[in-house]
Design a protein around this motif. Sequence first.
Motif, PDB file in Angstrom:
ATOM      1  N   ASP A  30       0.821  -1.212   0.000  1.00 41.72           N
ATOM      2  CA  ASP A  30       0.000   0.000   0.000  1.00 41.72           C
ATOM      3  C   ASP A  30       0.856   1.262   0.000  1.00 41.72           C
ATOM      4  OD1 ASP A  30       0.779  -0.577   2.668  1.00 41.72           O
ATOM      5  OD2 ASP A  30      -0.949   0.491   3.504  1.00 41.72           O
ATOM      6  N   LYS A  31       1.991   1.241   0.699  1.00 45.06           N
ATOM      7  CA  LYS A  31       2.891   2.398   0.701  1.00 45.06           C
ATOM      8  C   LYS A  31       3.576   2.546  -0.660  1.00 45.06           C
ATOM      9  CE  LYS A  31       3.935   2.734   5.611  1.00 45.06           C
ATOM     10  NZ  LYS A  31       5.026   2.839   6.588  1.00 45.06           N
ATOM     11  N   LEU A  32       3.988   1.431  -1.224  1.00 47.15           N
ATOM     12  CA  LEU A  32       4.615   1.446  -2.548  1.00 47.15           C
ATOM     13  C   LEU A  32       3.644   1.996  -3.585  1.00 47.15           C
ATOM     14  CD1 LEU A  32       7.100   0.418  -4.321  1.00 47.15           C
ATOM     15  CD2 LEU A  32       5.677  -1.576  -4.730  1.00 47.15           C
ATOM     16  N   ASP A  33       2.417   1.508  -3.561  1.00 48.07           N
ATOM     17  CA  ASP A  33       1.401   1.966  -4.517  1.00 48.07           C
ATOM     18  C   ASP A  33       1.124   3.462  -4.389  1.00 48.07           C
ATOM     19  OD1 ASP A  33       1.117  -0.509  -5.656  1.00 48.07           O
ATOM     20  OD2 ASP A  33      -0.730  -1.021  -4.582  1.00 48.07           O
ATOM     21  N   ALA A  34       1.173   3.986  -3.168  1.00 52.79           N
ATOM     22  CA  ALA A  34       0.910   5.411  -2.946  1.00 52.79           C
ATOM     23  C   ALA A  34       2.027   6.292  -3.511  1.00 52.79           C
ATOM     24  CB  ALA A  34       0.739   5.683  -1.454  1.00 52.79           C
ATOM     25  N   LEU A  35       3.247   5.760  -3.596  1.00 52.19           N
ATOM     26  CA  LEU A  35       4.385   6.562  -4.058  1.00 52.19           C
ATOM     27  C   LEU A  35       4.776   6.304  -5.516  1.00 52.19           C
ATOM     28  CD1 LEU A  35       6.654   6.410  -0.882  1.00 52.19           C
ATOM     29  CD2 LEU A  35       5.427   8.400  -1.772  1.00 52.19           C
ATOM     30  N   VAL A  36       4.297   5.233  -6.090  1.00 51.40           N
ATOM     31  CA  VAL A  36       4.680   4.911  -7.467  1.00 51.40           C
ATOM     32  C   VAL A  36       3.435   4.956  -8.349  1.00 51.40           C
ATOM     33  CG1 VAL A  36       5.786   3.247  -8.989  1.00 51.40           C
ATOM     34  CG2 VAL A  36       6.578   3.490  -6.634  1.00 51.40           C
ATOM     35  N   GLU A  37       3.197   6.144  -8.921  1.00 52.72           N
ATOM     36  CA  GLU A  37       2.078   6.310  -9.860  1.00 52.72           C
ATOM     37  C   GLU A  37       2.350   5.520 -11.126  1.00 52.72           C
ATOM     38  OE1 GLU A  37       0.990   9.920 -12.710  1.00 52.72           O
ATOM     39  OE2 GLU A  37       0.640  10.393 -10.595  1.00 52.72           O
ATOM     40  N   ALA A  38       3.598   5.558 -11.561  1.00 50.37           N
ATOM     41  CA  ALA A  38       4.056   4.796 -12.729  1.00 50.37           C
ATOM     42  C   ALA A  38       5.509   4.412 -12.479  1.00 50.37           C
ATOM     43  CB  ALA A  38       3.938   5.632 -13.999  1.00 50.37           C
ATOM     44  N   ALA A  39       5.837   3.164 -12.731  1.00 53.00           N
ATOM     45  CA  ALA A  39       7.213   2.706 -12.510  1.00 53.00           C
ATOM     46  C   ALA A  39       8.149   3.373 -13.500  1.00 53.00           C
ATOM     47  CB  ALA A  39       7.290   1.202 -12.654  1.00 53.00           C
ATOM     48  N   PRO A  40       9.278   3.852 -13.008  1.00 49.91           N
ATOM     49  CA  PRO A  40      10.261   4.450 -13.921  1.00 49.91           C
ATOM     50  C   PRO A  40      10.925   3.365 -14.769  1.00 49.91           C
ATOM     51  CG  PRO A  40      11.094   4.411 -11.688  1.00 49.91           C
ATOM     52  CD  PRO A  40       9.694   3.889 -11.629  1.00 49.91           C
ATOM     53  N   SER A  41      11.438   3.761 -15.892  1.00 49.57           N
ATOM     54  CA  SER A  41      12.154   2.831 -16.754  1.00 49.57           C
ATOM     55  C   SER A  41      13.546   2.605 -16.172  1.00 49.57           C
ATOM     56  CB  SER A  41      12.249   3.413 -18.162  1.00 49.57           C
ATOM     57  OG  SER A  41      13.056   2.581 -18.959  1.00 49.57           O
ATOM     58  N   LEU A  42      13.954   1.330 -16.057  1.00 47.68           N
ATOM     59  CA  LEU A  42      15.255   0.969 -15.484  1.00 47.68           C
ATOM     60  C   LEU A  42      16.122   0.153 -16.433  1.00 47.68           C
ATOM     61  CD1 LEU A  42      14.055  -0.188 -11.951  1.00 47.68           C
ATOM     62  CD2 LEU A  42      15.202   1.934 -12.517  1.00 47.68           C
ATOM     63  N   SER A  43      15.785   0.088 -17.711  1.00 53.49           N
ATOM     64  CA  SER A  43      16.494  -0.800 -18.627  1.00 53.49           C
ATOM     65  C   SER A  43      17.982  -0.486 -18.750  1.00 53.49           C
ATOM     66  CB  SER A  43      15.848  -0.789 -20.010  1.00 53.49           C
ATOM     67  OG  SER A  43      15.909   0.492 -20.571  1.00 53.49           O
ATOM     68  N   ALA A  44      18.376   0.757 -18.523  1.00 48.80           N
ATOM     69  CA  ALA A  44      19.791   1.130 -18.600  1.00 48.80           C
ATOM     70  C   ALA A  44      20.337   1.526 -17.229  1.00 48.80           C
ATOM     71  CB  ALA A  44      19.970   2.276 -19.595  1.00 48.80           C
ATOM     72  N   CYS A  45      19.643   1.148 -16.178  1.00 47.03           N
ATOM     73  CA  CYS A  45      20.052   1.491 -14.817  1.00 47.03           C
ATOM     74  C   CYS A  45      20.867   0.338 -14.231  1.00 47.03           C
ATOM     75  CB  CYS A  45      18.815   1.753 -13.955  1.00 47.03           C
ATOM     76  SG  CYS A  45      19.175   2.440 -12.334  1.00 47.03           S
ATOM     77  N   THR A  46      22.003   0.656 -13.597  1.00 45.73           N
ATOM     78  CA  THR A  46      22.826  -0.376 -12.975  1.00 45.73           C
ATOM     79  C   THR A  46      22.602  -0.436 -11.470  1.00 45.73           C
ATOM     80  OG1 THR A  46      24.659   1.191 -12.780  1.00 45.73           O
ATOM     81  CG2 THR A  46      24.637  -0.262 -14.722  1.00 45.73           C
TER      82      THR A  46
END
Length: 119
Positions: A30-46
């Motif tokens: 529930d806390k995660l859902d409240a803070l993440v409206e849309a997941a950021p793209s991480l395809s190039a994130c290390t």
Amino acid sequence: TLPDSRVQLTPCVAKSPVVKLDDDHYKLVDKLDALVEAAPSLSACTKLTVQGPVRFVAGTTLKGSCRIVNHGADAVTLPPKTYVDCDIDLTASATATADNDAAVPSKARATGCFGCLFR
């Protein structure tokens, strides 16, 4: 995310990033859902480290190694854009937003990382 709610790496990602989210703000669904409206793209994130209440919205991409911090009690939205190898402190933004809905300070607009890791 697949139709059955499983998370899967996109085909173009060979290795998943190391992701550390603040347990006080992201551990429970529930806390995660409240803070993440849309997941950021991480395809190039290390590597991604998030400390404090940071809200993610559509249009955010993280690349390389990124650290995002908010030492304030109120959640602050990370402005949607592409961030590359960044160290962002949104703490001042929390005060400005709570006090007068001011624009995000330039320090919070540093380039950073987070991409389309999952589909």
